[in-house]
Motif scaffolding. Structure first.
Motif, mmCIF file in Angstrom:
data_model
loop_
_atom_site.group_PDB
_atom_site.id
_atom_site.type_symbol
_atom_site.label_atom_id
_atom_site.label_comp_id
_atom_site.label_asym_id
_atom_site.label_seq_id
_atom_site.Cartn_x
_atom_site.Cartn_y
_atom_site.Cartn_z
ATOM 1 N N SER A 118 -31.597 4.637 46.258
ATOM 2 C CA SER A 118 -31.164 4.440 47.640
ATOM 3 C C SER A 118 -31.152 5.750 48.410
ATOM 4 O O SER A 118 -30.614 6.758 47.933
ATOM 5 C CB SER A 118 -29.761 3.828 47.663
ATOM 6 N N ARG A 119 -31.713 5.743 49.598
ATOM 7 C CA ARG A 119 -31.721 6.937 50.449
ATOM 8 C C ARG A 119 -30.386 7.123 51.156
ATOM 9 O O ARG A 119 -30.197 8.074 51.902
ATOM 10 C CB ARG A 119 -32.834 6.847 51.485
ATOM 11 N N GLU A 120 -29.446 6.227 50.882
ATOM 12 C CA GLU A 120 -28.108 6.363 51.439
ATOM 13 C C GLU A 120 -27.221 7.249 50.563
ATOM 14 O O GLU A 120 -26.122 7.626 50.969
ATOM 15 C CB GLU A 120 -27.445 4.977 51.570
ATOM 16 N N ASP A 121 -27.690 7.561 49.342
ATOM 17 C CA ASP A 121 -26.892 8.323 48.386
ATOM 18 C C ASP A 121 -27.381 9.759 48.259
ATOM 19 O O ASP A 121 -28.511 10.080 48.628
ATOM 20 C CB ASP A 121 -26.942 7.659 47.010
ATOM 21 N N CYS A 122 -26.528 10.589 47.654
ATOM 22 C CA CYS A 122 -26.897 11.965 47.320
ATOM 23 C C CYS A 122 -27.233 12.013 45.831
ATOM 24 O O CYS A 122 -26.594 11.314 45.029
ATOM 25 C CB CYS A 122 -25.747 12.915 47.639
ATOM 26 N N VAL A 123 -28.222 12.808 45.429
ATOM 27 C CA VAL A 123 -28.578 12.879 44.014
ATOM 28 C C VAL A 123 -27.387 13.363 43.191
ATOM 29 O O VAL A 123 -26.693 14.302 43.545
ATOM 30 C CB VAL A 123 -29.791 13.811 43.795
ATOM 31 N N GLY A 124 -27.153 12.645 42.096
ATOM 32 C CA GLY A 124 -26.032 12.952 41.225
ATOM 33 C C GLY A 124 -24.838 12.047 41.436
ATOM 34 O O GLY A 124 -23.963 11.963 40.576
ATOM 35 N N THR A 125 -24.798 11.345 42.569
ATOM 36 C CA THR A 125 -23.625 10.528 42.879
ATOM 37 C C THR A 125 -23.781 9.065 42.466
ATOM 38 O O THR A 125 -22.855 8.277 42.650
ATOM 39 C CB THR A 125 -23.298 10.574 44.381
ATOM 40 N N ASN A 126 -24.943 8.710 41.924
ATOM 41 C CA ASN A 126 -25.141 7.314 41.504
ATOM 42 C C ASN A 126 -25.768 7.270 40.122
ATOM 43 O O ASN A 126 -26.101 8.299 39.527
ATOM 44 C CB ASN A 126 -25.996 6.558 42.529
ATOM 45 N N SER A 127 -25.958 6.053 39.609
ATOM 46 C CA SER A 127 -26.520 5.871 38.273
ATOM 47 C C SER A 127 -28.042 5.927 38.273
ATOM 48 O O SER A 127 -28.667 5.705 37.232
ATOM 49 C CB SER A 127 -26.056 4.527 37.697
ATOM 50 N N SER A 128 -28.637 6.258 39.423
ATOM 51 C CA SER A 128 -30.095 6.338 39.550
ATOM 52 C C SER A 128 -30.598 7.771 39.589
ATOM 53 O O SER A 128 -31.783 7.998 39.819
ATOM 54 C CB SER A 128 -30.552 5.611 40.827
ATOM 55 N N SER A 129 -29.714 8.746 39.359
ATOM 56 C CA SER A 129 -30.123 10.155 39.434
ATOM 57 C C SER A 129 -29.348 10.989 38.427
ATOM 58 O O SER A 129 -28.180 10.718 38.139
ATOM 59 C CB SER A 129 -29.925 10.694 40.848
ATOM 60 N N TRP A 130 -30.019 12.027 37.918
ATOM 61 C CA TRP A 130 -29.464 12.920 36.903
ATOM 62 C C TRP A 130 -29.836 14.342 37.313
ATOM 63 O O TRP A 130 -31.026 14.686 37.391
ATOM 64 C CB TRP A 130 -30.043 12.597 35.528
ATOM 65 N N VAL A 131 -28.852 15.184 37.561
ATOM 66 C CA VAL A 131 -29.146 16.515 38.090
ATOM 67 C C VAL A 131 -28.274 17.591 37.448
ATOM 68 O O VAL A 131 -27.179 17.317 36.930
ATOM 69 C CB VAL A 131 -28.944 16.582 39.625
ATOM 70 N N PHE A 132 -28.771 18.821 37.502
ATOM 71 C CA PHE A 132 -27.997 20.011 37.204
ATOM 72 C C PHE A 132 -27.746 20.704 38.534
ATOM 73 O O PHE A 132 -28.682 20.922 39.309
ATOM 74 C CB PHE A 132 -28.749 20.935 36.257
ATOM 75 N N GLY A 133 -26.488 21.017 38.816
ATOM 76 C CA GLY A 133 -26.143 21.608 40.102
ATOM 77 C C GLY A 133 -25.522 22.986 39.946
ATOM 78 O O GLY A 133 -25.047 23.367 38.867
ATOM 79 N N TYR A 134 -25.533 23.732 41.040
ATOM 80 C CA TYR A 134 -24.933 25.068 41.074
ATOM 81 C C TYR A 134 -24.153 25.207 42.374
ATOM 82 O O TYR A 134 -24.694 24.949 43.462
ATOM 83 C CB TYR A 134 -26.028 26.135 41.001
ATOM 84 N N THR A 135 -22.887 25.590 42.275
ATOM 85 C CA THR A 135 -22.066 25.842 43.457
ATOM 86 C C THR A 135 -20.905 26.742 43.056
ATOM 87 O O THR A 135 -20.406 26.668 41.928
ATOM 88 C CB THR A 135 -21.531 24.531 44.078
ATOM 89 N N GLN A 136 -20.512 27.619 43.971
ATOM 90 C CA GLN A 136 -19.413 28.553 43.730
ATOM 91 C C GLN A 136 -19.587 29.297 42.407
ATOM 92 O O GLN A 136 -18.673 29.445 41.605
ATOM 93 C CB GLN A 136 -18.070 27.822 43.786
ATOM 94 N N ARG A 137 -20.833 29.708 42.145
ATOM 95 C CA ARG A 137 -21.190 30.512 40.974
ATOM 96 C C ARG A 137 -20.983 29.796 39.647
ATOM 97 O O ARG A 137 -20.801 30.426 38.612
ATOM 98 C CB ARG A 137 -20.418 31.839 40.973
#
Length: 216
Positions: A118-137
């Motif tokens: 869904s283009r309504e979601d952000c990657v990582g926030t649903n069961s259709s995406s798997w990501v590695f993220g980086y924030t605040q070091r």
């Protein structure tokens, strides 16, 4: 839970936030699935209006003011609310490896998502995406609004992603060693695309690469 707060802050865009996240863990993996030297470019049709592609669609830069939000208004493939862009190749089998150079970015996500996510979601926030993220070091792994801190890695200029579709595994790779730092486990059932979220700076993709010998 500090990491949950960080993830919500990272995903806050166009007035949207992410619910609280719970923790889980994944283990390292070894697989002998064949590789295909996946080669892809970024798909402009999917790119949010704040993202601008360059270097023949192999790189993306975040523009704070964004481009014209009416661009491609009849295109259902474009992300409207989240600073996300997909790669233009669909993956339905095999073992694949690519790398990403990070420039001047402190908030980004790298991984895969179902092509029909869904283009309504952000990657990582649903069961259709798997990501590695980086924030605040800090690094984390994320899917289905579940977040896991990733340790033993700093902020390298270049990072690797290893996908074994048949084994249901996604790995974050330290290309200097080389070694898989952290893995995520899933049951992939539909075609996947390389997926990227970016909230500042630039990302440059490198595909069509051989998997480093040390990972096999």
């Amino acid at each position: 839970m500090a990491m949950a707060v960080n993830a919500a802050r990272l995903c806050r865009l166009a007035g949207r936030t992410v619910p609280s996240l719970s923790l889980t863990r994944w283990t390292r993996f070894i697989s002998t699935s064949p590789g295909n030297n996946l080669q892809f470019r970024l798909d402009e049709r999917t790119a949010h209006s704040s993202l601008d592609l360059f270097k023949k669609d192999t790189a993306v830069i975040y523009r704070m003011l964004g481009l014209d939000p009416s661009r491609g208004q009849n295109n259902p493939e474009r992300f409207r609310d989240w600073a996300v862009v997909f790669g233009d190749e669909k993956i339905g089998s095999g073992r694949h490896y690519w790398e990403v150079t990070v420039k001047k970015s402190q908030q980004f996500r790298l991984g895969v998502a179902e092509a029909q996510m869904s283009r309504e979601d952000c990657v990582g926030t649903n069961s259709s995406s798997w990501v590695f993220g980086y924030t605040q070091r800090k690094w984390f792994a994320m899917t289905s609004n579940k977040i896991v801190p990733v340790t033993l890695v700093g902020k390298p200029d270049r990072i690797g992603i290893l996908l074994d579709y048949n084994a249901g595994l996604l790995g974050l790779v330290d290309i200097q060693k080389p070694a898989v730092i952290h893995t995520m486990r899933a049951q992939f059932k539909t075609p996947l695309c390389p997926a990227f979220g970016l909230w500042d700076g630039e990302l440059l993709t490198h595909s069509g690469l051989e998997e480093p010998e040390g990972l096999k």
